[in-house]
Design a protein around this motif. Structure first.
Motif, PDB file in Angstrom:
ATOM      1  N   LYS A 184      -9.437  -1.916   1.889  1.00 17.01           N
ATOM      2  CA  LYS A 184      -9.933  -2.384   0.588  1.00 17.01           C
ATOM      3  C   LYS A 184     -10.820  -3.625   0.717  1.00 17.01           C
ATOM      4  O   LYS A 184     -11.773  -3.795  -0.049  1.00 17.01           O
ATOM      5  CB  LYS A 184      -8.762  -2.653  -0.351  1.00 17.01           C
ATOM      6  CG  LYS A 184      -8.008  -1.392  -0.777  1.00 17.01           C
ATOM      7  CD  LYS A 184      -6.818  -1.719  -1.656  1.00 17.01           C
ATOM      8  CE  LYS A 184      -6.162  -0.452  -2.211  1.00 17.01           C
ATOM      9  NZ  LYS A 184      -5.495   0.360  -1.178  1.00 17.01           N
ATOM     10  N   TYR A 188      -9.672   2.011  -5.697  1.00 18.03           N
ATOM     11  CA  TYR A 188     -10.548   1.904  -4.527  1.00 18.03           C
ATOM     12  C   TYR A 188     -11.114   3.246  -4.092  1.00 18.03           C
ATOM     13  O   TYR A 188     -12.152   3.294  -3.428  1.00 18.03           O
ATOM     14  CB  TYR A 188      -9.817   1.171  -3.396  1.00 18.03           C
ATOM     15  CG  TYR A 188      -9.965  -0.323  -3.580  1.00 18.03           C
ATOM     16  CD1 TYR A 188     -10.921  -1.038  -2.874  1.00 18.03           C
ATOM     17  CD2 TYR A 188      -9.196  -1.001  -4.511  1.00 18.03           C
ATOM     18  CE1 TYR A 188     -11.088  -2.395  -3.070  1.00 18.03           C
ATOM     19  CE2 TYR A 188      -9.359  -2.362  -4.725  1.00 18.03           C
ATOM     20  CZ  TYR A 188     -10.314  -3.049  -3.997  1.00 18.03           C
ATOM     21  OH  TYR A 188     -10.502  -4.407  -4.204  1.00 18.03           O
ATOM     22  N   GLY A 228      -1.388  -3.803   4.700  1.00 13.96           N
ATOM     23  CA  GLY A 228      -1.674  -2.373   4.729  1.00 13.96           C
ATOM     24  C   GLY A 228      -0.487  -1.580   5.228  1.00 13.96           C
ATOM     25  O   GLY A 228       0.107  -1.938   6.246  1.00 13.96           O
ATOM     26  N   SER A 246      -4.383  -0.198   3.629  1.00 18.46           N
ATOM     27  CA  SER A 246      -5.056  -0.884   2.520  1.00 18.46           C
ATOM     28  C   SER A 246      -5.920  -2.067   2.928  1.00 18.46           C
ATOM     29  O   SER A 246      -6.645  -2.614   2.090  1.00 18.46           O
ATOM     30  CB  SER A 246      -4.031  -1.336   1.485  1.00 18.46           C
ATOM     31  OG  SER A 246      -3.578  -0.237   0.733  1.00 18.46           O
ATOM     32  N   TYR A 276      -1.157  -2.631  -8.860  1.00 21.09           N
ATOM     33  CA  TYR A 276      -1.859  -2.164  -7.672  1.00 21.09           C
ATOM     34  C   TYR A 276      -2.046  -0.651  -7.763  1.00 21.09           C
ATOM     35  O   TYR A 276      -1.082   0.096  -7.867  1.00 21.09           O
ATOM     36  CB  TYR A 276      -1.037  -2.523  -6.442  1.00 21.09           C
ATOM     37  CG  TYR A 276      -1.758  -2.368  -5.134  1.00 21.09           C
ATOM     38  CD1 TYR A 276      -2.494  -3.427  -4.604  1.00 21.09           C
ATOM     39  CD2 TYR A 276      -1.694  -1.185  -4.413  1.00 21.09           C
ATOM     40  CE1 TYR A 276      -3.141  -3.304  -3.382  1.00 21.09           C
ATOM     41  CE2 TYR A 276      -2.336  -1.053  -3.200  1.00 21.09           C
ATOM     42  CZ  TYR A 276      -3.051  -2.113  -2.690  1.00 21.09           C
ATOM     43  OH  TYR A 276      -3.708  -1.986  -1.481  1.00 21.09           O
ATOM     44  N   ASN A 300      -4.202   2.505  -5.892  1.00 27.67           N
ATOM     45  CA  ASN A 300      -5.124   3.005  -4.877  1.00 27.67           C
ATOM     46  C   ASN A 300      -6.282   3.788  -5.486  1.00 27.67           C
ATOM     47  O   ASN A 300      -7.359   3.865  -4.903  1.00 27.67           O
ATOM     48  CB  ASN A 300      -4.367   3.874  -3.875  1.00 27.67           C
ATOM     49  CG  ASN A 300      -3.482   3.044  -2.974  1.00 27.67           C
ATOM     50  OD1 ASN A 300      -3.931   2.446  -2.017  1.00 27.67           O
ATOM     51  ND2 ASN A 300      -2.194   2.983  -3.305  1.00 27.67           N
ATOM     52  N   ALA A 345      -9.403   3.964  -0.113  1.00 28.10           N
ATOM     53  CA  ALA A 345      -8.318   3.022  -0.403  1.00 28.10           C
ATOM     54  C   ALA A 345      -7.520   2.701   0.846  1.00 28.10           C
ATOM     55  O   ALA A 345      -6.724   1.767   0.829  1.00 28.10           O
ATOM     56  CB  ALA A 345      -7.385   3.580  -1.467  1.00 28.10           C
ATOM     57  N   GLY A 346      -7.702   3.478   1.947  1.00 23.46           N
ATOM     58  CA  GLY A 346      -6.835   3.202   3.084  1.00 23.46           C
ATOM     59  C   GLY A 346      -6.970   4.064   4.315  1.00 23.46           C
ATOM     60  O   GLY A 346      -5.979   4.306   4.999  1.00 23.46           O
TER      61      GLY A 346
END
Length: 371
Positions: A85, A193, A331, A82, A188, A190, A266-267
């Protein structure tokens, strides 16, 4: 798990080792002790790099490969999850500064009809709400089927190399009700993003990864940073990555290779600690965004997850135990737990990674470095 996923017995774990390079190690004694404590508590290995006015300092602790006993490296590449982001939000804010979009635009303006179903409505959600997680959009990662497919031993064994598209991930979220009406709370997600990455592509005509590379990675000479897309391997140098699949007392699995498309914008990113220090130092130091956009990025909302953590636009504000405020992101992905943070002026930064996802807190590392 099959032959491609080595099951590592605890008996194969090598004893903890530590190494450091760079000047001023004595100033970072507490940081070193924090990573050594994490290894003593069960993390296979750790790597950390700090930058300040005196230069760069790095250290490792523990093991990078439980089969061979090889130590971790200060130059290890790892999946930053993460932390991606912060890069995505930076690009969107750059586009706003260029007048190519507004954070007050609705999602539907850029992605008509994409956020729709079971109460989701992109006509009433702004890009800003995506970036600060006040959109209410369901987090695809919380979907029970997704959890079974990617976060259980059997599911991961079957699906670790599957490719999923951003549209696939958003579609999973749209099968659920929103968490709340846009702008009324914080959670939160994901999915926010993944959508932000799709907006970047719509606004620029280029994949979000290409824009991050052009606008951030190359100008800052982040030579260890990459956006792998669907590439399943880690570039060298790197350590192995390990998971217990949410069973801290269960066996340890090698999860180093996986298709990072499950993280998308997102990651999915890969980097190393030195590059993350450089990125957050440049970001907080005003080298990537004009003052107006940096101020927007640092305008935070209450998260409710901890009294000392607030969330801006792809940027977390954390108040440490000594009262110091730092900015950065955490992350977590299979086999990798990371955090990077910098002081408000960007002149002091630290980035740490653990190559196990079941234990270890990164917060003591930040306390050790900044307090």
């Amino acid at each position: 798990m099959g032959a491609t996923a080595l099951l590592v017995s605890a008996a194969l774990a090598a004893p903890a080792v530590a190494a450091a390079d760079g000047p001023g190690g004595a100033r970072h004694t507490a940081t070193r002790k924090a990573i050594e404590a994490a290894v003593a508590a069960g993390v296979p290995g750790a790597t950390v790099t700090a930058r300040d006015a005196h230069g760069t300092w790095s250290a490792t602790a523990g093991t990078g490969d439980l089969r061979t006993g090889a130590p971790r490296s200060t130059a290890d590449r790892y999946r930053v999850a993460s932390i991606t982001k912060s890069f995505v939000a930076t690009v969107l804010l750059q586009l706003e500064a260029e007048g190519r979009l507004s954070l007050d635009d609705t999602v539907d303006r850029w992605l008509p009809g994409v956020v729709h179903g079971h109460g989701h409505d992109g006509r009433h959600i702004t890009l800003r709400q995506l970036l600060n997680h006040t959109s209410g959009i369901y987090n695809y990662l919380a979907d029970a089927g997704f959890q079974r497919a990617y976060f259980t031993e059997d599911g991961f064994s079957k699906h670790r190399y599957d490719t999923v598209t951003p549209g696939d991930l958003v579609a999973i979220a749209m099968r659920h009700k929103p968490d709340f009406a846009a702008g009324t709370s914080w959670n939160y997600s994901n999915t926010n993003y993944v959508l932000a990455g799709m907006v970047i592509e719509k606004a620029t005509g280029h994949p979000y990864a290409a824009e991050i590379s052009r606008r951030i990675v190359r100008p800052l000479h982040l030579t260890a940073t990459s956006l792998p897309g669907t590439k399943v391997t880690l570039p060298r140098p790197s350590s192995r990555a390990y998971s217990k699949f949410k069973n801290p007392h269960g066996p340890t699995y090698d999860v180093t290779t996986l298709n990072p498309s499950i993280g998308s914008s997102a990651g999915e990113m890969i980097s190393d600690s030195a590059d993350l220090d450089r990125f957050y130092g440049a970001l907080l130091g005003g080298k990537l965004l004009p003052p107006e956009q940096l101020k927007e990025m640092k305008t935070t909302v209450d998260t409710g997850i901890a009294p000392n953590v607030r969330y801006g636009l792809g940027l977390m504000e954390t108040t440490l135990t000594c009262g110091v405020h730092v900015w950065g992101h955490t992350g977590g992905i299979h086999g990798s737990s990371s955090e990077a943070a910098a002081t408000e002026d960007g002149r002091h930064s630290v980035a740490v990674n653990f190559n196990g996802d079941w234990s270890g807190e990164t917060a003591p590392v930040l306390d050790g470095e900044f307090c």
